[in-house]
Scaffold this active site. Structure first.
Site, PDB file in Angstrom:
ATOM      1  N   HIS A 100       0.849  -1.201   0.000  1.00 52.55           N
ATOM      2  CA  HIS A 100       0.000   0.000   0.000  1.00 52.55           C
ATOM      3  C   HIS A 100       0.888   1.256   0.000  1.00 52.55           C
ATOM      4  O   HIS A 100       0.395   2.357   0.232  1.00 52.55           O
ATOM      5  CB  HIS A 100      -0.867   0.051   1.257  1.00 52.55           C
ATOM      6  CG  HIS A 100      -1.961  -0.983   1.321  1.00 52.55           C
ATOM      7  ND1 HIS A 100      -2.791  -1.270   0.269  1.00 52.55           N
ATOM      8  CD2 HIS A 100      -2.371  -1.778   2.347  1.00 52.55           C
ATOM      9  CE1 HIS A 100      -3.661  -2.202   0.630  1.00 52.55           C
ATOM     10  NE2 HIS A 100      -3.428  -2.523   1.885  1.00 52.55           N
ATOM     11  N   TYR A 185     -10.956  -0.504 -10.346  1.00 52.72           N
ATOM     12  CA  TYR A 185     -11.881  -1.494  -9.783  1.00 52.72           C
ATOM     13  C   TYR A 185     -13.146  -1.519 -10.633  1.00 52.72           C
ATOM     14  O   TYR A 185     -13.700  -2.574 -10.915  1.00 52.72           O
ATOM     15  CB  TYR A 185     -12.190  -1.072  -8.345  1.00 52.72           C
ATOM     16  CG  TYR A 185     -13.206  -1.913  -7.602  1.00 52.72           C
ATOM     17  CD1 TYR A 185     -12.786  -2.935  -6.761  1.00 52.72           C
ATOM     18  CD2 TYR A 185     -14.578  -1.669  -7.721  1.00 52.72           C
ATOM     19  CE1 TYR A 185     -13.719  -3.700  -6.062  1.00 52.72           C
ATOM     20  CE2 TYR A 185     -15.506  -2.433  -7.031  1.00 52.72           C
ATOM     21  CZ  TYR A 185     -15.071  -3.441  -6.205  1.00 52.72           C
ATOM     22  OH  TYR A 185     -16.001  -4.200  -5.513  1.00 52.72           O
TER      23      TYR A 185
HETATM   24  P1  A3P Z   1     -16.575  -3.121  -0.290  1.00 53.93           P
HETATM   25  O1  A3P Z   1     -16.222  -2.860   1.135  1.00 53.93           O
HETATM   26  O2  A3P Z   1     -17.073  -1.905  -0.996  1.00 53.93           O
HETATM   27  O3  A3P Z   1     -17.486  -4.287  -0.469  1.00 53.93           O
HETATM   28  P2  A3P Z   1      -9.199  -4.515  -0.478  1.00 53.93           P
HETATM   29  O4  A3P Z   1      -9.002  -5.913  -0.902  1.00 53.93           O
HETATM   30  O5  A3P Z   1      -8.259  -3.549  -1.121  1.00 53.93           O
HETATM   31  O6  A3P Z   1      -9.226  -4.397   1.026  1.00 53.93           O
HETATM   32  O7  A3P Z   1     -10.621  -4.030  -1.025  1.00 53.93           O
HETATM   33  C1  A3P Z   1     -11.797  -4.476  -0.408  1.00 53.93           C
HETATM   34  C2  A3P Z   1     -12.981  -4.162  -1.295  1.00 53.93           C
HETATM   35  O8  A3P Z   1     -12.953  -5.021  -2.456  1.00 53.93           O
HETATM   36  C3  A3P Z   1     -14.266  -4.470  -0.570  1.00 53.93           C
HETATM   37  O9  A3P Z   1     -15.218  -3.516  -1.061  1.00 53.93           O
HETATM   38  C4  A3P Z   1     -14.562  -5.884  -1.041  1.00 53.93           C
HETATM   39  O10 A3P Z   1     -15.889  -6.296  -0.867  1.00 53.93           O
HETATM   40  C5  A3P Z   1     -14.173  -5.763  -2.503  1.00 53.93           C
HETATM   41  N1  A3P Z   1     -13.938  -7.069  -3.143  1.00 53.93           N
HETATM   42  C6  A3P Z   1     -13.183  -8.092  -2.690  1.00 53.93           C
HETATM   43  N2  A3P Z   1     -13.235  -9.133  -3.531  1.00 53.93           N
HETATM   44  C7  A3P Z   1     -14.046  -8.768  -4.552  1.00 53.93           C
HETATM   45  C8  A3P Z   1     -14.519  -9.424  -5.743  1.00 53.93           C
HETATM   46  N3  A3P Z   1     -14.153 -10.654  -6.054  1.00 53.93           N
HETATM   47  N4  A3P Z   1     -15.357  -8.725  -6.540  1.00 53.93           N
HETATM   48  C9  A3P Z   1     -15.730  -7.463  -6.254  1.00 53.93           C
HETATM   49  N5  A3P Z   1     -15.311  -6.798  -5.144  1.00 53.93           N
HETATM   50  C10 A3P Z   1     -14.497  -7.440  -4.306  1.00 53.93           C
END
Ligand code: A3P
Length: 286
Positions: A100, A185
């Site tokens: 990060h 994303y």
């Molecule tokens: P939300 O909290 O909006 O649902 P990171 O991995 O950087 O921590 O990001 C987390 C975000 O990515 C979360 O968003 C999570 O739900 C989403 N996320 C994780 N896996 C995913 C997938 N396969 N498809 C879509 N979103 C996903």
């Protein structure tokens, strides 16, 4: 200002996961290798989704690896104490790594390597909401009193890893580099298959159509939510609280369910000021 941070080069880092010496070592001493594939994000921008996709690309869609080895062992964080120790002992690549770190604190050795970085960015209003829920669920730092308060911290950059605006601007400065692929994303959500094809092309990996289908299917929101090796439910509770939903909603535009019109308008105004000059199609904020 939230509690539970250490400051390094003017940026707050979460003390639970980072130590000053680890951040300094990541920046100054970490040796990036040519075959490394590094997912870089501002937190809650789709890090784990990208890691899952990369694992599946390397295994040509076969879910055996993602179903048997936890996410945090398949892909290690450059700036965490534990991650950097294990990475040092890993065999020759391709090593899957994650970070990060803002660009100015990223390992210097990257610039002279042939390693590949995939930088995933996300609509900052969705990042803000996603982070807010993550922080309220985790017990690692003092919770904000309200979304309004977190919104203020977020805009000021008084949150872990600092300002979203500075993070994105720093990494966007590398977007013309052949070693960096910037993806959103939102693009990944809209057309996962063609975005996965783009990633394969960037990495020089050729997958058959049916292997691509498997990558998409096994990295879907539902598949990841149900996979104990990817949803963090099996992680040591010293590192993550039991009620944290790492895979939460996976929506584009969830901010509309949480921010008031006034909050969203104020955010957009600041976004326009700070990101002036950037092509809007590269920076989702709708
Ligand atoms: P939300 O909290 O909006 O649902 P990171 O991995 O950087 O921590 O990001 C987390 C975000 O990515 C979360 O968003 C999570 O739900 C989403 N996320 C994780 N896996 C995913 C997938 N396969 N498809 C879509 N979103 C996903």
């Amino acid at each position: 200002m939230a509690e539970g941070f250490l400051w390094y080069a003017g940026i707050p880092f979460p003390t639970k996961f980072c130590k000053t010496e680890d951040i300094r070592a990541a920046h100054e001493q970490f040796v990036v290798k040519d075959k490394d594939i590094i997912t870089v994000t501002y937190p809650r921008s789709g890090t784990n989704w990208m890691i899952e996709i990369l694992c599946l690309i390397l295994s040509k869609g076969d879910p055996e690896w993602i179903r048997s080895v936890p996410m945090w062992e398949r892909c290690l964080s450059i700036e965490s104490e534990l991650g950097s120790k294990i990475i040092r002992d890993m065999k020759e690549g391709p090593r899957l790594l994650t970070s990060h770190l803002p660009f100015q604190l990223f390992p210097k050795s990257f610039l002279t390597s042939k390693a590949k970085v995939i930088y995933v960015l996300r609509n900052p209003k969705d990042v803000l909401v996603s982070r807010y829920y993550f922080i309220c669920q985790s017990k690692f730092m003092k919770n904000p009193e309200s979304l309004q308060q977190y919104d203020e911290w977020f805009i000021q950059g008084n949150v872990a890893y600092g300002s979203w605006f500075a993070h994105v601007l720093g990494w966007m400065s590398m977007r013309e580099s052949k070693s960096v692929l910037v993806l959103s994303y939102e693009a990944l959500k809209k057309d996962t298959r063609s975005t996965v094809e783009k990633i394969c092309q960037f990495l020089g990996k050729k997958l058959e159509p049916e292997e691509l289908d498997l990558v998409v299917e096994n990295s879907s929101f539902q598949a990841m939510k149900e996979n104990k090796m990817s949803n963090y439910s099996s992680m040591d509770r010293n590192y993550i609280s039991a009620n944290v939903e790492m895979i939460r909603k996976g929506m584009v535009g969830d901010w509309k369910n949480h921010l008031t019109v006034a909050q969203a308008e104020a955010f957009d105004k600041i976004f326009q000021e700070k990101m002036a000059g950037f092509p809007p199609e590269l920076l989702p904020c709708d």
